[in-house]
Design an enzyme around this catalytic site. Structure first.
Site, PDB file in Angstrom:
ATOM      1  N   HIS A 291     -38.986  61.794  11.242  1.00 60.66           N
ATOM      2  CA  HIS A 291     -38.598  63.033  10.556  1.00 60.66           C
ATOM      3  C   HIS A 291     -37.267  63.548  11.096  1.00 60.66           C
ATOM      4  O   HIS A 291     -37.007  63.512  12.306  1.00 60.66           O
ATOM      5  CB  HIS A 291     -39.676  64.111  10.759  1.00 60.66           C
ATOM      6  CG  HIS A 291     -40.871  63.947   9.872  1.00 60.66           C
ATOM      7  ND1 HIS A 291     -40.787  63.996   8.507  1.00 60.66           N
ATOM      8  CD2 HIS A 291     -42.189  63.753  10.164  1.00 60.66           C
ATOM      9  CE1 HIS A 291     -42.000  63.859   7.974  1.00 60.66           C
ATOM     10  NE2 HIS A 291     -42.870  63.702   8.968  1.00 60.66           N
ATOM     11  N   CYS A 360     -34.439  61.211   6.645  1.00 58.67           N
ATOM     12  CA  CYS A 360     -34.076  61.892   5.388  1.00 58.67           C
ATOM     13  C   CYS A 360     -32.757  62.635   5.536  1.00 58.67           C
ATOM     14  O   CYS A 360     -32.380  63.059   6.628  1.00 58.67           O
ATOM     15  CB  CYS A 360     -35.170  62.879   4.969  1.00 58.67           C
ATOM     16  SG  CYS A 360     -36.772  62.121   4.656  1.00 58.67           S
ATOM     17  N   ARG A 369     -31.510  58.995   2.083  1.00 62.84           N
ATOM     18  CA  ARG A 369     -31.805  58.488   3.421  1.00 62.84           C
ATOM     19  C   ARG A 369     -30.502  58.281   4.210  1.00 62.84           C
ATOM     20  O   ARG A 369     -29.460  57.930   3.652  1.00 62.84           O
ATOM     21  CB  ARG A 369     -32.550  57.142   3.347  1.00 62.84           C
ATOM     22  CG  ARG A 369     -33.902  57.223   2.673  1.00 62.84           C
ATOM     23  CD  ARG A 369     -34.885  58.062   3.472  1.00 62.84           C
ATOM     24  NE  ARG A 369     -36.209  58.054   2.830  1.00 62.84           N
ATOM     25  CZ  ARG A 369     -36.602  58.994   1.994  1.00 62.84           C
ATOM     26  NH1 ARG A 369     -35.782  59.982   1.667  1.00 62.84           N
ATOM     27  NH2 ARG A 369     -37.809  58.943   1.478  1.00 62.84           N
TER      28      ARG A 369
END
Length: 392
Positions: A291, A360, A369
């Site tokens: 993340h 991300c 991405r």
């Protein structure tokens, strides 16, 4: 009844005579008719006022007569006269007894002079009374202002009560606007709570879980409970160090959000078409996902890495040191070629030992991405101690 006839030519006018010894008014100017003074003259009943002379004459007319004043004198009955006369008792044919004194309001004291003087005096008295009333009213108003209002409002009519009830009742538009406002407020509160949960609480919880996994993994290595080899999905098997970003995070098998990524760890692409090599492989690409925001956000600042910055993978037996080589700021989420043994777009031209970090972008979205690549620089057994990248 006989025709009207003139009264005596001589005799005093009614109300202006003086009394003689017999108590009956006599005298006066010649030719004055008895009781025929014009209305409106001073001293008569015609103008609605009394002066002193007329009052005295009336009193003398009804008072005791004679010189001695012992016997009341009654005027002679004149059935044919048209002048004012004293009525008798109820039920009697003629006058009897002295006349009753008319009831009248208390009159102010007589003012000498004519009608103009009396009117002026009356205006002055009225002005004084008005001033006193105003003073009393002012004092009453001041007292009313000082004391709390005690009198209740006058009862309302039915129409007025209905009108006020309708005015107090909210219209459908007002009710609808209030409902919409409450919905907006509730939605705003829920969104604020959700944002707080996502941006703050998920980080707190994920970092706690990741920290516990690091501690457990190191303890297991020290006690020899974990052996190199195949790992189950969600199982931690290594530690990732990024010294420049002060990141130390566990690496677990798989990229499941629930079992790996949302728990603050980074996941190894190890399934299906996305399967990548392990760090100890002689050639291949070791692909990791993490993340950038929320849930511990271990890859939040990987865009700050520059070529040459160390990226270290620590396992139970070995340290694998990679040097950052290149970055792809934006690409499609479906671009899986970045995980090829020779990653497309990385600048590598031949097989080797590579590492790929994916996350991300832009921040707080998952639309695209970001890719960071590194190349193996050193493989160091744990028995030789930590590499320079972790010592410095």
């Amino acid at each position: 009844m006989t025709a009207l006839r003139p009264e005596r030519e001589s005799g005093a006018g009614y109300g202006e005579s003086f009394t003689d010894d017999s108590g009956y008014g006599t005298g006066g100017e010649q030719g004055t008719s008895y009781g025929q003074q014009p209305y409106g003259a001073p001293g008569t009943f015609g103008d609605g006022r009394y002066d002193n002379a007329s009052q005295d004459s009336y009193d003398s007319y009804g008072s005791t007569g004679g010189a001695s004043g012992d016997t009341a004198y009654l005027p002679p009955v004149d059935e044919e006269t048209v002048a004012l006369r004293i009525p008798g008792p109820a039920g009697s044919p003629g006058p009897a007894g002295p006349p009753e004194r008319p009831v009248r309001e208390e009159q102010p004291a007589a003012v000498p002079g004519g009608r103009a003087a009396r009117r002026k005096a009356a205006r002055q008295r009225q002005g004084r009374r008005g001033g006193s009333h105003k003073a009393v009213g002012a004092s009453g108003a001041s007292r009313a202002a000082q004391e709390p209002e005690r009198a209740s409002e006058a009862p309302l009519s039915r129409v007025e009560a209905r009108r006020r009830a309708r005015a107090r009742k909210a219209s459908p538009a007002v009710v609808a606007s209030r409902a919409i406002g409450e919905v907006f407020i509730t939605t705003g509160v829920l969104m604020l709570l959700f944002v707080t949960y996502q941006l703050w609480w998920t980080n707190v919880r994920a970092q706690a879980q990741a920290g516990k996994e690091v501690s457990d993994l190191q303890n297991d290595w020290a006690n020899g409970k974990r052996n190199p080899g195949a790992f189950e999905p969600g199982q931690g098997f290594a530690l990732l160090h990024i010294p420049k970003l002060d990141v130390v995070v566990p690496i677990a098998e798989g990229i499941s959000s629930e079992k790996v990524l949302d728990r603050g760890m980074v996941g190894h692409y190890a399934e299906g078409a996305l399967k990548t090599a392990m760090p100890d492989a002689k050639t291949g690409n070791f692909g990791l996902a993490g993340h950038r925001n929320t849930h511990g956000e271990p890859f939040r600042y990987i865009n700050r890495l520059e070529p040459g910055d160390p990226i270290v993978v620590e396992t139970q037996d070995t340290y694998y040191v990679y040097k950052m080589a290149s970055i792809l700021p934006v690409t499609s989420p479906s671009n899986i070629s970045v995980l090829d043994p020779i990653p497309r777009g990385s600048g590598f031209k031949e097989p080797g030992r590579y590492i790929t970090l994916t996350t991300c972008t832009p921040e707080f979205t998952s639309k695209y991405r970001m890719i960071v690549w590194g190349k193996m620089d050193e493989e160091r057994p744990r028995s030789k101690g930590k590499p320079d990248a972790l010592v410095s």
